[in-house]
Design a protein around this motif. Sequence first.
Motif, short mmCIF file in Angstrom:
data_model
loop_
_atom_site.label_atom_id
_atom_site.label_comp_id
_atom_site.label_asym_id
_atom_site.label_seq_id
_atom_site.Cartn_x
_atom_site.Cartn_y
_atom_site.Cartn_z
N GLU A 154 -9.48 -37.24 17.51
CA GLU A 154 -8.91 -36.29 18.59
C GLU A 154 -7.97 -36.25 19.32
O GLU A 154 -6.98 -35.52 18.51
N LYS A 157 -5.34 -35.22 16.02
CA LYS A 157 -5.57 -34.18 15.72
C LYS A 157 -4.27 -33.62 16.65
O LYS A 157 -3.77 -32.84 16.29
N LYS A 158 -4.53 -33.87 18.30
CA LYS A 158 -3.32 -33.78 18.86
C LYS A 158 -2.21 -33.88 18.89
O LYS A 158 -1.24 -33.02 19.40
N GLN A 160 -1.26 -34.33 15.95
CA GLN A 160 -0.38 -33.75 14.75
C GLN A 160 -0.55 -32.49 14.78
O GLN A 160 0.87 -31.34 14.55
N GLU A 161 -0.63 -31.49 15.28
CA GLU A 161 -0.44 -30.26 16.09
C GLU A 161 0.96 -30.17 17.05
O GLU A 161 1.70 -28.47 16.47
N VAL A 191 -5.46 -35.75 9.00
CA VAL A 191 -6.64 -35.58 9.99
C VAL A 191 -7.59 -34.89 9.09
O VAL A 191 -7.75 -34.51 8.26
#
Length: 191
Positions: A154, A157-158, A160-161, A191
Amino acid sequence: MSRTFVYARVSTEDQTTSNQRIEAEARGYKVPDNRFISEVVSGGVAAMARPEFVSLVNHKLETGDTLVVTKIDRLGRDNIDVQTTIKSLMAQGIKVVSLDLPSNDLSSAEGQLVLQMFTAFAEFEKSRIAERTQAGLERAKAEGKKLGRPEAVETTKKVQELKAGGFSQSKVAERLGVTVITVKRHWNKIV
């Protein structure tokens, strides 16, 4: 004037030393509160690295005093440390009593022999636990189980965003409330 002190130790905050006090009192060692020294610290920590024990030795115990522990492992789990601690106390003229040993007075010749045997067995058991732990880890690896901390998918992901959104590593760290080191760990992960 000889005085008696009781040193009680537990390893975690959710444990209590009250049973050690009850046991000492049942064996005839009822001491005032200022001579019942209680501490929460792992038995793996050397005796002279424990704040309450150091304070007891350096500021309270005097020649002719008696130090009582309910079990020898209250002083520690390391054979050499326990023996060094007891010899140091004896050299200061302090009698050491462990209520769990057949010869309670560790200052006597019989007490020294018993102490060496019991601490050797404690050291042996500590080594066996380490061996069993290592064998369990090796078995888990052989079975293909992933060891260690789980992946923080998680977080990746954050990171990378926000990276895709043009934020710098320090701005990502600020936004997520984590350290820059954590961001760097997830910066180039896929991811």
